[in-house]
Design a protein around this motif. Structure first.
Motif: not given
Ligand SMILES: Nc1nc2c(ncn2[C@@H]2O[C@H](COP(=O)(O)OP(=O)(O)OP(=O)(O)O)[C@@H](O)[C@H]2O)c(=O)[nH]1
Length: 306
Positions: A189-197
């Protein structure tokens, strides 16, 4: 409807019991003195199979435990399982002797520990007149936890257990375990998202077989297992967090993302490095916050077989 009674003039308690179905005692024909009673459990005959274990479980009892974290002594609730094997020619065990011995130890002021459970199983084997005995006890263990920035304290807990088996070769096998919660933040989630996880509460379960020479006066195994889980997690869990603490915990989790697989491997590596541990089982169950299901991973490793 016949309202023969009103609430100011209730029938006597005896009459009330009769009203609700109690009947006078029937004739008593069987002996009530112990010596005259039939002792089915101690019948000797060929009963086809020897049993690995017979005993009682789910016995709740107050216990005293010691901890190297605050509070250093605590009273908590133990849930016990007691058993022994029985031979092919024995009908049954004497079940009252388990709780009889537990009460005896309690009235002598016993503190639950590996050492005291070793003695307990030796005594139990003798009391049962069997060739072995085992006890498993699970209990909530409490420890003080301070917030990372403000140092504000509160009480956390984990579930701990000790399982001691005493065999006919006068040998004790000791297994201890701990199940506690940590924060895990999803690396994907951290890797693929512009922000947040997304992140969640991870349930860590560790069960280890201790080396014969393990010295509980030198090492608190509860703290050892808790540290293995928490020091490898995205973040620890705290009872009290003020805003500066919350910021720290949130950022720490973002800087240390973990899959369930990562958690299990990292904890396994810590346990592998400890000479006092012969064999371990580690499991992580993440209560996923983006799913209704959980993510799960586990490993069993026996150092003696590698
Ligand atoms: N073996 C056996 N006992 C049971 C079972 N269910 C209940 N009991 C127990 O039988 C117990 C009484 O038996 P014992 O412990 O043998 O009593 P006892 O023979 O008077 O005790 P001792 O003098 O120590 O031999 C009670 O505590 C019951 O809980 C069962 O399935 N198997």
């Amino acid at each position: 409807m016949d309202n023969s009674y009103n609430l100011k003039q209730l029938p006597t308690k005896e009459e009330r019991h009769k009203l609700f179905g109690s009947v006078p005692p029937g004739p008593r024909t069987k002996p009530h003195e112990k010596e005259k009673m039939k002792d089915l459990q101690n019948t000797k005959q060929n009963f086809l199979f020897e049993l690995d274990a017979v005993g009682i479980s789910n016995v709740k009892h107050p216990i005293k435990i010691a901890s190297s974290m605050t509070p250093e002594t605590q009273t908590t609730i133990g849930t016990f399982y007691f058993a022994s094997s029985i031979s092919q020619d024995s009908k049954g065990t004497n079940m009252s002797r388990f709780t009889e011995q537990l009460h005896h130890y309690h009235s002598e002021g016993f503190t639950l520990s590996i050492e005291s459970l070793k003695q307990f199983t030796r005594d139990l084997k003798d009391r049962l007149e069997q060739k072995d005995a085992e006890v498993k006890v699970e209990f909530p263990w409490f420890f003080e936890r301070k917030a990372p920035y403000t140092d504000m304290a509160g009480m956390n807990h984990a579930d701990a257990w000790i399982h001691v088996r005493y065999d006919e070769q006068d040998h004790h096998q000791v297994t201890v375990g701990l199940s506690g919660k940590v924060t895990t933040l999803c690396p994907c989630s951290k890797e693929i998202s512009e922000y947040s996880a997304h992140n969640q509460r991870g349930n860590m379960k560790m069960e280890v077989e201790l080396a014969e020479d393990f010295d509980e006066s030198q090492t608190d195994w509860k703290v050892l297992l808790l540290e293995a889980a928490e020091s490898n997690a995205s973040a620890r869990i705290h009872p009290v967090l003020k805003r500066p603490d919350e910021k720290m915990v949130t950022e720490q989790a973002y800087e240390n993302p973990r899959f369930v697989e990562d958690m299990v491997r990292l904890v396994a590596a810590d346990l592998y490095e400890l000479d006092m541990i012969e064999k371990f089982y580690v499991q992580c169950v993440n209560e996923e916050s983006i799913h209704l299901h959980d993510a799960v991973a586990s490993i069993t490793y026996d150092k003696r077989k590698k």
